[in-house]
Design an enzyme around this catalytic site. Structure first.
Site, PDB file in Angstrom:
ATOM      1  CB  ALA A  93      -0.899   0.009   1.234  1.00 56.71           C
ATOM      2  CD  GLU A 142      -0.207  -4.337  -6.581  1.00 56.16           C
ATOM      3  OE1 GLU A 142       0.701  -4.836  -5.896  1.00 56.16           O
ATOM      4  OE2 GLU A 142      -0.306  -3.115  -6.773  1.00 56.16           O
TER       5      GLU A 142
END
Length: 270
Positions: free
Chosen positions: A13, A79
């Site tokens: 992130a 992802e």
């Protein structure tokens, strides 16, 4: 293990970049690990999806930095799903790192990762995680289950551990993070464990260049028979006539250095 252009894809992130991810990527690259990392690979005008697809499809391992920020976002999770698909179909290794969350949070949020051992990461743990990932990527243990950071099935002696030393040379070498150098001749006032050295002859194998200090230091005692080879991990100073940088050196090299105090004391050659 499948082959790819990159050794490692780092999924994370954005909020965790400054705390741990930037340093993780930089230190891996400094040890010669080819890293797909969005700060390096995505340029202005690139398609984000195409760039991520390239990184995912061209990497042998996936390092996932899992955190509350990661769990709260949908994009990193996409992802993760792509990495898990490659893990199941193409034998791609996955190494989960947990930042400020317990392992149970990973199990609760991502059941597919429940069988994989996760390792903690924090600003003061980055070098340890870098060394562990290096051993997995470059020495390829048979499997990543169990303790992936070296593997329960790996021999302890097969692991590579690194230590950081500060190198000073009275010259201006062509230097960048990730460059490999051999310090052929050096001196220091330290005894093992070595932390600072003054290089009097520095060799760049990639460019076949040798850098040497001026005649003013040729009368000083030099460690000629104990060359040190490593990767540049940080540049502290780069002036017109002096360079100071941090170099990651394998611990095995440092373990072979003699313990005699006289060998580590600068002085006139007798």
């Amino acid at each position: 293990m499948s082959t790819g252009e990159y050794d490692v894809f780092i999924s994370h992130a954005n909020e965790d970049k400054d705390a741990v991810v930037d340093a993780l990527a930089q230190q891996l690259e400094a040890l010669g690990v080819d890293v797909w990392y969005d700060d390096d690979q995505i340029q202005i005008g690139d398609s984000l999806m195409d760039s991520l697809d390239e990184g995912l499809s061209g990497s042998q391992y996936g390092v996932i930095v899992l955190s509350e920020n990661f769990i709260d976002k949908n994009w990193p999770e996409s992802e993760l799903k792509a990495l898990m698909q490659r893990f199941q179909q193409d034998d791609v290794g996955i190494m989960p790192l947990r930042y400020e969350i317990p392992h149970q949070a990973i199990v609760d949020s991502y059941p597919l990762l429940s069988d994989l051992v996760s390792r903690p990461i924090a600003p003061d743990m980055i070098q340890d995680r870098v060394q562990e990932i290096y051993n997995v990527v470059k020495q390829e243990p048979e499997q990543l289950s169990g303790d992936w950071a070296g593997g329960a099935n790996s021999e302890e002696d097969s692991r590579t551990e690194f230590e950081s030393i500060t190198v000073t040379i009275q010259d201006r070498p062509q230097i960048d993070i990730g460059n490999k150098f051999t310090v052929k001749k050096w001196k220091t006032s330290d005894r093992p464990p070595i932390s600072n050295i003054s290089a009097t002859e520095l060799y760049d194998p990639e460019r076949d260049l040798t850098y040497s200090t001026g005649s003013a230091v040729t009368t000083m005692k030099e460690m000629k028979d104990y060359p040190l080879t490593g990767m540049v991990s940080e540049i502290d100073e780069l002036g017109s006539s002096k360079a100071v940088f941090e170099m990651q050196v394998s611990k095995s090299q440092l373990d072979t250095l003699p313990d005699d105090r006289d060998d580590y004391t600068s002085g006139l050659v007798r």
